[in-house]
Design a protein around this motif. Structure first.
Motif, PDB file in Angstrom:
ATOM      1  N   THR A   1       0.719  -1.260   0.027  1.00  0.00           N
ATOM      2  CA  THR A   1       0.061  -0.022   0.074  1.00  0.00           C
ATOM      3  C   THR A   1       0.684   1.163  -0.140  1.00  0.00           C
ATOM      4  O   THR A   1       1.800   1.441   0.638  1.00  0.00           O
ATOM      5  CB  THR A   1      -0.816   0.096   1.235  1.00  0.00           C
ATOM      6  OG1 THR A   1      -1.837  -0.989   1.174  1.00  0.00           O
ATOM      7  CG2 THR A   1      -1.813   1.400   1.495  1.00  0.00           C
ATOM      8  N   ILE A   2       0.570   2.242  -0.869  1.00  0.00           N
ATOM      9  CA  ILE A   2       1.166   3.482  -0.818  1.00  0.00           C
ATOM     10  C   ILE A   2       0.280   4.457  -0.041  1.00  0.00           C
ATOM     11  O   ILE A   2      -0.742   4.611  -0.316  1.00  0.00           O
ATOM     12  CB  ILE A   2       1.255   4.037  -2.230  1.00  0.00           C
ATOM     13  CG1 ILE A   2       2.055   3.045  -3.169  1.00  0.00           C
ATOM     14  CG2 ILE A   2       1.980   5.312  -2.342  1.00  0.00           C
ATOM     15  CD1 ILE A   2       2.385   3.523  -4.630  1.00  0.00           C
ATOM     16  N   SER A   3       1.055   4.939   0.954  1.00  0.00           N
ATOM     17  CA  SER A   3       0.188   5.809   2.140  1.00  0.00           C
ATOM     18  C   SER A   3       0.426   7.444   1.719  1.00  0.00           C
ATOM     19  O   SER A   3       1.517   7.784   1.515  1.00  0.00           O
ATOM     20  CB  SER A   3       0.614   5.462   3.469  1.00  0.00           C
ATOM     21  OG  SER A   3       2.012   5.748   3.544  1.00  0.00           O
ATOM     22  N   GLY A   4      -0.758   8.045   2.014  1.00  0.00           N
ATOM     23  CA  GLY A   4      -0.882   9.351   1.926  1.00  0.00           C
ATOM     24  C   GLY A   4      -0.255  10.092   0.692  1.00  0.00           C
ATOM     25  O   GLY A   4       0.598  11.016   0.615  1.00  0.00           O
ATOM     26  N   SER A   5      -0.706   9.517  -0.646  1.00  0.00           N
ATOM     27  CA  SER A   5      -0.173   9.689  -1.984  1.00  0.00           C
ATOM     28  C   SER A   5      -0.922  11.150  -2.493  1.00  0.00           C
ATOM     29  O   SER A   5      -2.130  11.467  -2.219  1.00  0.00           O
ATOM     30  CB  SER A   5      -0.534   8.772  -3.034  1.00  0.00           C
ATOM     31  OG  SER A   5      -1.708   8.302  -2.981  1.00  0.00           O
ATOM     32  N   ILE A   6       0.010  11.964  -2.975  1.00  0.00           N
ATOM     33  CA  ILE A   6      -0.389  13.164  -3.802  1.00  0.00           C
ATOM     34  C   ILE A   6       0.018  13.015  -5.197  1.00  0.00           C
ATOM     35  O   ILE A   6       1.169  12.914  -5.597  1.00  0.00           O
ATOM     36  CB  ILE A   6       0.142  14.349  -3.069  1.00  0.00           C
ATOM     37  CG1 ILE A   6      -0.093  14.606  -1.503  1.00  0.00           C
ATOM     38  CG2 ILE A   6       0.071  15.774  -3.936  1.00  0.00           C
ATOM     39  CD1 ILE A   6      -1.699  14.889  -1.308  1.00  0.00           C
ATOM     40  N   LEU A   7      -0.805  13.378  -6.223  1.00  0.00           N
ATOM     41  CA  LEU A   7      -0.619  13.602  -7.514  1.00  0.00           C
ATOM     42  C   LEU A   7      -0.691  14.916  -7.792  1.00  0.00           C
ATOM     43  O   LEU A   7      -1.684  15.511  -7.699  1.00  0.00           O
ATOM     44  CB  LEU A   7      -1.524  12.843  -8.252  1.00  0.00           C
ATOM     45  CG  LEU A   7      -1.414  12.781  -9.794  1.00  0.00           C
ATOM     46  CD1 LEU A   7      -0.119  11.705 -10.156  1.00  0.00           C
ATOM     47  CD2 LEU A   7      -2.680  11.795 -10.406  1.00  0.00           C
TER      48      LEU A   7
ATOM     49  N   PHE B   1       4.200  12.480  -8.656  1.00  0.00           N
ATOM     50  CA  PHE B   1       3.546  11.825  -7.909  1.00  0.00           C
ATOM     51  C   PHE B   1       4.527  11.306  -6.551  1.00  0.00           C
ATOM     52  O   PHE B   1       5.622  11.002  -6.865  1.00  0.00           O
ATOM     53  CB  PHE B   1       3.077  10.181  -8.436  1.00  0.00           C
ATOM     54  CG  PHE B   1       2.494   9.502  -7.461  1.00  0.00           C
ATOM     55  CD1 PHE B   1       1.155   9.199  -7.265  1.00  0.00           C
ATOM     56  CD2 PHE B   1       3.210   8.430  -6.696  1.00  0.00           C
ATOM     57  CE1 PHE B   1       0.254   8.362  -6.433  1.00  0.00           C
ATOM     58  CE2 PHE B   1       2.379   7.452  -5.882  1.00  0.00           C
ATOM     59  CZ  PHE B   1       1.127   7.550  -5.748  1.00  0.00           C
ATOM     60  N   ALA B   2       4.119  11.528  -5.400  1.00  0.00           N
ATOM     61  CA  ALA B   2       4.788  11.278  -4.141  1.00  0.00           C
ATOM     62  C   ALA B   2       3.929  10.668  -3.080  1.00  0.00           C
ATOM     63  O   ALA B   2       2.846  10.977  -3.093  1.00  0.00           O
ATOM     64  CB  ALA B   2       5.554  12.378  -4.008  1.00  0.00           C
ATOM     65  N   ALA B   3       4.330  10.104  -2.155  1.00  0.00           N
ATOM     66  CA  ALA B   3       3.805   9.725  -0.818  1.00  0.00           C
ATOM     67  C   ALA B   3       4.531   9.491   0.241  1.00  0.00           C
ATOM     68  O   ALA B   3       5.882   9.701   0.052  1.00  0.00           O
ATOM     69  CB  ALA B   3       3.033   8.303  -1.094  1.00  0.00           C
ATOM     70  N   HIS B   4       4.119   9.184   1.346  1.00  0.00           N
ATOM     71  CA  HIS B   4       4.942   9.096   2.608  1.00  0.00           C
ATOM     72  C   HIS B   4       5.946   8.219   2.547  1.00  0.00           C
ATOM     73  O   HIS B   4       7.225   8.137   3.182  1.00  0.00           O
ATOM     74  CB  HIS B   4       3.852   9.015   3.922  1.00  0.00           C
ATOM     75  CG  HIS B   4       3.266  10.198   4.196  1.00  0.00           C
ATOM     76  ND1 HIS B   4       3.789  11.296   4.519  1.00  0.00           N
ATOM     77  CD2 HIS B   4       1.957  10.415   4.051  1.00  0.00           C
ATOM     78  CE1 HIS B   4       2.881  12.150   4.893  1.00  0.00           C
ATOM     79  NE2 HIS B   4       1.774  11.949   4.556  1.00  0.00           N
ATOM     80  N   ASN B   5       5.560   6.896   1.710  1.00  0.00           N
ATOM     81  CA  ASN B   5       6.546   5.876   1.576  1.00  0.00           C
ATOM     82  C   ASN B   5       6.758   5.574   0.204  1.00  0.00           C
ATOM     83  O   ASN B   5       7.272   4.385  -0.121  1.00  0.00           O
ATOM     84  CB  ASN B   5       5.967   4.491   2.283  1.00  0.00           C
ATOM     85  CG  ASN B   5       4.696   4.078   1.597  1.00  0.00           C
ATOM     86  OD1 ASN B   5       3.919   4.993   0.948  1.00  0.00           O
ATOM     87  ND2 ASN B   5       4.129   2.847   1.777  1.00  0.00           N
ATOM     88  N   TYR B   6       6.685   6.632  -0.583  1.00  0.00           N
ATOM     89  CA  TYR B   6       7.136   6.592  -1.885  1.00  0.00           C
ATOM     90  C   TYR B   6       7.620   7.986  -2.540  1.00  0.00           C
ATOM     91  O   TYR B   6       6.877   9.081  -2.633  1.00  0.00           O
ATOM     92  CB  TYR B   6       5.886   5.833  -2.805  1.00  0.00           C
ATOM     93  CG  TYR B   6       6.431   5.816  -4.258  1.00  0.00           C
ATOM     94  CD1 TYR B   6       6.587   4.545  -4.807  1.00  0.00           C
ATOM     95  CD2 TYR B   6       6.092   6.716  -5.191  1.00  0.00           C
ATOM     96  CE1 TYR B   6       6.743   4.096  -5.804  1.00  0.00           C
ATOM     97  CE2 TYR B   6       6.196   6.440  -6.435  1.00  0.00           C
ATOM     98  CZ  TYR B   6       6.830   5.266  -7.023  1.00  0.00           C
ATOM     99  OH  TYR B   6       7.309   4.978  -8.280  1.00  0.00           O
TER     100      TYR B   6
END
Length: 693
Positions: free
Chosen positions: A252-258, A321-326
């Motif tokens: 799971t990718i958490s807290g993602s922003i595009l 695209f970025a996320a807390h763990n990506y």
């Protein structure tokens, strides 16, 4: 159905209840086609689905509702799916049948490695049934170019194909293990598996171990992001950008922003999926939250391009695209998570009569003084209106304009009687109230403060890190009035207030947000929390877009005053294949479209553009240029003297001989003074207004 896809499209045809007959589909450069589960496409003989360079085909079905590509007549084969160069093909739970016409085509053809050998398709085909091809099932032809992103070909079912189920020409060994070949004995290969009774496989194909029976599975991959947009636009045209995301990872990718960085000359209109527009950064973004494995979505953003674009205008988009763990280093995620738009709906606009305006002026001394000063400065009254916002706030705006239309002045009155003056046009933007003001020079990128606004900035800070309300207010106004945003407001003055029929003054209601920003900054800077949000830290660097496409301006925080310097330290022209990304420090500036390629292999679609736009190998940009329209025109009418009362006819002829549609066409014909004063204009089928210049 037959079409060329030039932007982003999603086909959800699984429940329409009738066959969808296809006469050919071409996904053009920058194009994106996403097909939803259950869709069945019937292709006519000799037709194909062609995926051009930098284009994307995303067809992800389910075991219960696969996506089907087949022939209208099983005895008349269609040509199949063909993808070339830097195209992307992602297919899961699909069926491809009765393709490969005339023994020259395969059901799926993946071709690249020519034109310098720098472009190969990105391929991921899993859990698909590929059968009854008159040619090969899947063909790879890469012209002996090294493969950096190996194709994914897993858990597929090949059977009843006339030639090889998988064929590889000019490629390194193609990994086709863990597929079912139509028989428990595996595929037929003369040397490596002569006893195999399944479909044949070609040389240079790895097929052991194979599946002894059809089995579904999944090979974890990357986070797939694909952006579709036009490569050619016309001034004034409205277009849609589309973004498809798909979590192909096993976590799971958490807290993602595009984030979608919009073209310089585009004005955001609306978006889907909870799209949020951040005007100071000219970005549309989505708070996607947690994305489980196989989570996917299709998002769109509608924009309108400016009028009056030069013929050599080139630009494009940039997707992050970025996320807390990506890849959390790409964005300041907390900024996007906490951001809330100041307006979600247009205001209710009520126009005021001149009598109502006179009453308002009589009851507000400051407004009347500013109004009289505007008249003394040569401005002429245009219109007045009352804006009622969704939250109940009411502002009254009075618009004046110079006779040459180069400058406009807006006087705004709040509910409590406070008056603000905004002067805009011809490279300048000035806003002031009774306490001070700010002037923006769009050419130099300089911000100049005056009166009380300046005094707050020049006071020495009592201690390091201190931020007074005055410094906070100046920083807040600086942040809310980026060069690009101010330039767009100036463009609204030039365009909307000039062209009859476009909507006149009040269409561009965003111009009047400056007054709301001023009030908002006053309120926010009255609290310690608000001051902490707006004052900068000495040594910080801020990047923001310039007034011209490709410009990137850098500002530094003044160590003495905890405020952004009034003038940029530099204005950088981004190189070919780069985009200016607003942000702090390393997160902003001119960003190469190929940055982080090893971590984000497929982040957006790009195209092979003209000079000055992203190069073909760029991975996160889309590029565009202006479609050329050509309009020869002439005017004919009587010659010589005219008699009093004589009716005469003038004829204006126009014709678009260019390569594309011309949007929002209007005709301006200056009238002689004698006609304006003594003639009556009559028209047929068109409205006419006599131009004043």
């Amino acid at each position: 159905m037959g079409c060329g896809i030039t932007s982003g499209r999603q086909w959800d045809l699984g429940d329409i209840g009738i066959p969808v007959q296809v006469r050919g589909v071409t996904i053009q450069p920058n194009g994106l086609l996403t097909i939803r589960p259950g869709t069945v496409l019937w292709f006519d003989a000799s037709r194909s689905l062609f995926v051009d360079r930098e284009a994307s085909l995303i067809a992800v079905g389910t075991p219960e509702r696969p996506i089907v590509f087949t022939a209208t007549d099983p005895t008349a084969y269609w040509e199949g799916i063909r993808a070339i160069l830097s195209a992307t093909v992602t297919m899961n739970h699909c069926e491809i049948g009765y393709a490969g016409r005339e023994n020259r085509y395969s059901s799926v053809s993946l071709l690249g490695g020519w034109e310098g050998g720098d472009e190969l398709p990105t391929v991921n085909i899993q859990n698909c049934e590929i059968h009854h091809s008159f040619g090969s099932g899947v063909e790879f032809s890469f012209n002996n170019y090294p493969v950096t992103t190996p194709p994914v070909l897993r858990y597929n079912r090949f059977h009843d194909n006339a030639q090889e189920a998988v064929k590889a020409i000019g490629t390194p060994p193609i990994d086709a293990r863990y597929n079912y070949w139509g028989h428990t004995s595996g595929p037929s290969h003369q040397r490596q598996n002569p006893s195999g009774q399944g479909d044949r496989v070609g040389d240079n194909v790895l097929f052991y171990p194979w599946l002894r029976e059809p089995v579904t599975g999944e090979v974890a991959g990357e986070m797939l992001i694909r952006t579709g947009g036009p490569t050619l636009i016309s001034p004034g045209e409205t277009v849609d950008y589309a973004v498809q995301y798909l979590n192909m990872m096993d976590q799971t990718i958490s807290g993602s922003i595009l984030v979608l960085q919009l073209p310089h000359a585009a004005t955001f209109l609306e978006g889907t999926g909870g799209a949020i527009y951040w005007p100071e950064r000219h970005q549309v973004f989505w708070k996607l939250g947690d994305l489980a494995p196989n989570a996917e979505g299709f998002l769109t953003a509608r924009v309108r391009f400016d009028w009056g674009l030069p013929a050599d205008y080139t630009d494009g988009t940039y997707t992050i695209f970025a996320a807390h763990n990506y890849r959390s280093d790409l964005l300041n995620l907390s900024e996007y998570e906490s951001y809330q738009p100041t307006r979600t709906q247009p205001p209710q606009i009520t126009r005021l009569s001149e009598t109502e305006l006179a009453t308002l002026r009589a009851g507000n001394t400051t407004l009347n003084q500013m109004y009289q000063q505007a008249l003394a400065d040569g401005f002429q009254y245009v219109d007045a209106a009352r804006f009622t916002e969704q939250d109940g706030r009411v502002m009254t705006h009075v618009v004046l304009r110079l006779p040459n239309r180069r400058f406009a002045r807006v006087l705004s009155v709040s509910q409590d009687g406070q008056v603000t003056e905004m002067t805009i046009g011809s490279g300048q933007f000035i806003v002031r109230d009774t306490s001070g003001g700010m002037q923006v020079n769009l050419t130099a990128g300089e911000y100049t403060f005056s009166g009380g606004w300046l005094a707050g900035l020049t006071q020495a800070a009592p201690q390091a890190g201190d931020c007074s309300a005055e410094r906070c207010f100046a920083n807040c106004m600086f942040n809310k009035h980026t060069l690009l945003e101010v330039a767009k407001k100036a463009g609204s003055v030039v365009t909307t207030w000039w062209i009859p029929g476009v909507g006149w003054v009040w269409t561009a209601y965003e111009v009047y947000d400056t007054v709301s920003d001023l009030r908002r900054c006053r309120t926010e800077c009255a609290t310690a929390e608000g001051r902490a949000d707006h004052c900068c830290t000495p040594g910080q660097v801020l990047w923001r877009q310039g007034t011209l496409s490709g410009q990137c301006a850098q500002y530094r925080c003044d160590a003495a005053g905890n405020a952004w310097k009034a003038a940029p330290d530099l204005i950088e022209k981004c190189s070919f294949g780069q985009r200016c990304i607003p942000g702090l420090g390393a997160q902003g500036g001119c960003k190469d479209c190929r940055d982080l390629l090893s971590s984000i292999r497929v982040l957006t679609v790009a195209r092979r553009p003209e000079a000055g736009v992203c190069t073909a190998a760029d991975d996160r940009c889309t590029g565009l240029r202006v479609r050329q329209a050509k309009d020869p025109n002439d005017i004919t009418g009587p010659t010589g003297d005219l008699l009093p009362g004589q009716v005469v006819t003038y004829t204006i002829r126009y014709e678009n001989e260019g390569e594309g549609r011309a949007y929002g066409v209007y005709v301006v014909n200056p009238c002689r003074m004698s006609l304006r004063e003594h003639a009556h204009l009559c028209t047929w089928n068109r409205s006419v207004r006599c131009s004043e210049s």
